[in-house]
Design a protein around this motif. Structure first.
Motif, PDB file in Angstrom:
ATOM      1  N   PHE A  67       0.813  -1.208   0.000  1.00 43.38           N
ATOM      2  CA  PHE A  67       0.000   0.000   0.000  1.00 43.38           C
ATOM      3  C   PHE A  67       0.846   1.257   0.000  1.00 43.38           C
ATOM      4  O   PHE A  67       1.962   1.279   0.505  1.00 43.38           O
ATOM      5  N   LEU A  68       0.270   2.304  -0.532  1.00 42.77           N
ATOM      6  CA  LEU A  68       0.882   3.617  -0.547  1.00 42.77           C
ATOM      7  C   LEU A  68      -0.115   4.585   0.077  1.00 42.77           C
ATOM      8  O   LEU A  68      -1.269   4.656  -0.346  1.00 42.77           O
ATOM      9  N   ALA A  69       0.320   5.272   1.116  1.00 44.89           N
ATOM     10  CA  ALA A  69      -0.530   6.258   1.784  1.00 44.89           C
ATOM     11  C   ALA A  69       0.051   7.644   1.552  1.00 44.89           C
ATOM     12  O   ALA A  69       1.255   7.804   1.308  1.00 44.89           O
ATOM     13  N   TRP A  79      -4.401  12.087   6.225  1.00 45.67           N
ATOM     14  CA  TRP A  79      -3.806  10.791   5.927  1.00 45.67           C
ATOM     15  C   TRP A  79      -4.827  10.016   5.129  1.00 45.67           C
ATOM     16  O   TRP A  79      -5.986   9.921   5.523  1.00 45.67           O
ATOM     17  N   THR A  80      -4.408   9.475   3.976  1.00 41.29           N
ATOM     18  CA  THR A  80      -5.325   8.681   3.171  1.00 41.29           C
ATOM     19  C   THR A  80      -4.556   7.648   2.363  1.00 41.29           C
ATOM     20  O   THR A  80      -3.418   7.880   1.956  1.00 41.29           O
ATOM     21  N   TRP A  81      -5.182   6.534   2.143  1.00 44.04           N
ATOM     22  CA  TRP A  81      -4.627   5.505   1.282  1.00 44.04           C
ATOM     23  C   TRP A  81      -4.788   6.006  -0.147  1.00 44.04           C
ATOM     24  O   TRP A  81      -5.883   6.397  -0.560  1.00 44.04           O
ATOM     25  N   VAL A  82      -3.708   6.015  -0.944  1.00 45.27           N
ATOM     26  CA  VAL A  82      -3.788   6.528  -2.306  1.00 45.27           C
ATOM     27  C   VAL A  82      -3.544   5.473  -3.375  1.00 45.27           C
ATOM     28  O   VAL A  82      -3.814   5.707  -4.554  1.00 45.27           O
ATOM     29  N   ASN A  83      -3.018   4.318  -2.989  1.00 48.18           N
ATOM     30  CA  ASN A  83      -2.770   3.281  -3.978  1.00 48.18           C
ATOM     31  C   ASN A  83      -2.473   1.975  -3.254  1.00 48.18           C
ATOM     32  O   ASN A  83      -2.047   1.991  -2.103  1.00 48.18           O
ATOM     33  N   GLY A  84      -2.682   0.896  -3.902  1.00 49.00           N
ATOM     34  CA  GLY A  84      -2.401  -0.392  -3.294  1.00 49.00           C
ATOM     35  C   GLY A  84      -2.604  -1.513  -4.281  1.00 49.00           C
ATOM     36  O   GLY A  84      -3.296  -1.356  -5.290  1.00 49.00           O
ATOM     37  N   LEU A 116       8.865  -5.248  -3.586  1.00 50.29           N
ATOM     38  CA  LEU A 116       9.669  -4.071  -3.935  1.00 50.29           C
ATOM     39  C   LEU A 116       9.266  -3.514  -5.298  1.00 50.29           C
ATOM     40  O   LEU A 116       9.111  -2.302  -5.468  1.00 50.29           O
ATOM     41  N   GLU A 117       9.090  -4.398  -6.268  1.00 56.42           N
ATOM     42  CA  GLU A 117       8.680  -3.960  -7.605  1.00 56.42           C
ATOM     43  C   GLU A 117       7.284  -3.343  -7.574  1.00 56.42           C
ATOM     44  O   GLU A 117       7.043  -2.313  -8.218  1.00 56.42           O
ATOM     45  N   ILE A 118       6.387  -3.964  -6.819  1.00 55.89           N
ATOM     46  CA  ILE A 118       5.037  -3.404  -6.696  1.00 55.89           C
ATOM     47  C   ILE A 118       5.118  -2.015  -6.063  1.00 55.89           C
ATOM     48  O   ILE A 118       4.501  -1.058  -6.550  1.00 55.89           O
ATOM     49  N   GLY A 119       5.884  -1.885  -4.973  1.00 51.55           N
ATOM     50  CA  GLY A 119       6.020  -0.598  -4.292  1.00 51.55           C
ATOM     51  C   GLY A 119       6.544   0.484  -5.216  1.00 51.55           C
ATOM     52  O   GLY A 119       6.007   1.599  -5.259  1.00 51.55           O
ATOM     53  N   TRP A 120       7.588   0.174  -5.985  1.00 57.35           N
ATOM     54  CA  TRP A 120       8.151   1.152  -6.923  1.00 57.35           C
ATOM     55  C   TRP A 120       7.128   1.515  -7.993  1.00 57.35           C
ATOM     56  O   TRP A 120       6.972   2.690  -8.341  1.00 57.35           O
ATOM     57  N   ASP A 121       6.406   0.522  -8.512  1.00 57.16           N
ATOM     58  CA  ASP A 121       5.379   0.808  -9.521  1.00 57.16           C
ATOM     59  C   ASP A 121       4.286   1.718  -8.954  1.00 57.16           C
ATOM     60  O   ASP A 121       3.808   2.629  -9.641  1.00 57.16           O
ATOM     61  N   LEU A 122       3.886   1.498  -7.701  1.00 60.64           N
ATOM     62  CA  LEU A 122       2.867   2.348  -7.078  1.00 60.64           C
ATOM     63  C   LEU A 122       3.366   3.781  -6.930  1.00 60.64           C
ATOM     64  O   LEU A 122       2.626   4.739  -7.199  1.00 60.64           O
ATOM     65  N   ILE A 123       4.616   3.933  -6.494  1.00 60.24           N
ATOM     66  CA  ILE A 123       5.192   5.280  -6.336  1.00 60.24           C
ATOM     67  C   ILE A 123       5.236   5.988  -7.683  1.00 60.24           C
ATOM     68  O   ILE A 123       4.806   7.139  -7.817  1.00 60.24           O
TER      69      ILE A 123
END
Length: 184
Positions: A67-69, A79-84, A116-123
């Motif tokens: 998740f990305l908040a 504070w809000t969840w913006v992607n996941g 890690l790849e998912i996190g980078w793609d979300l960012i």
């Protein structure tokens, strides 16, 4: 969420637009990358298998999401969840799991990617596609120990704050790396 369709990019785009349309949030934005796990009784949920569950503090049958908040404390706390995205372990992409993926309606285009790849793609999606402006990206040791992820952020000129293991090499000046000249 059980009956929600897989694609949710429209929701994330709208959240980013709402943040951008709020003048009080024009400065001081922070993205927080983390994961969350939900204990499951069996592997009848997409991505469920025995894996680390931080909430339980142990390896257990779980489903894990990356998740990305977004947080901003400049005016009033926001504070809000913006992607996941659901993490689908590599074992879910074997031929033996094909029927189960079909039964659970996992889209054919979903492929194995590390957290890690998912996190980078979300960012990248939040910043490049959705245009969300942030001053820093934060994450815990799971992500902070990855030289690859830290390098991606550095190469993208994104400031980050990461927990890193205490034995992570840190240099005040870039070290010279190479083979020393031959001495006669």
């Amino acid at each position: 969420m059980t009956n929600s369709p897989w694609p949710c990019a429209g929701i994330y785009r709208q959240i980013a637009k709402d943040i951008q349309a709020t003048p009080a949030l024009s400065r001081g934005g922070v993205l927080i990358l983390d994961e969350s796990a939900e204990e499951k009784a069996g592997d009848h949920s997409a991505g469920a298998q025995k894996q680390h569950n931080g909430r339980l503090g142990k390896v257990e049958m779980s489903q894990v999401g990356v998740f990305l908040a977004y947080a901003n404390l400049t005016q009033s706390p926001v504070w809000t969840w913006v992607n996941g995205e659901l993490f689908m372990p590599e074992a879910w992409f074997t031929d033996e799991k094909a029927a189960q993926r079909d039964e659970l309606e996992v889209p054919d285009e979903v492929r194995f990617r590390t957290k890690l790849e998912i996190g980078w793609d979300l960012i990248r999606q939040e910043i490049r596609e959705y245009g969300l402006e942030v001053e820093v990206v934060c994450f815990d040791t799971l992500y902070g120990r990855s030289a690859w992820l830290r390098g991606q952020l550095r190469d993208a000129c994104l400031l980050y704050m990461a927990d890193v293991p205490c034995d992570t090499p840190v240099y005040l000046t870039k070290p010279e790396v190479g083979v020393p000249p031959h001495k006669r």
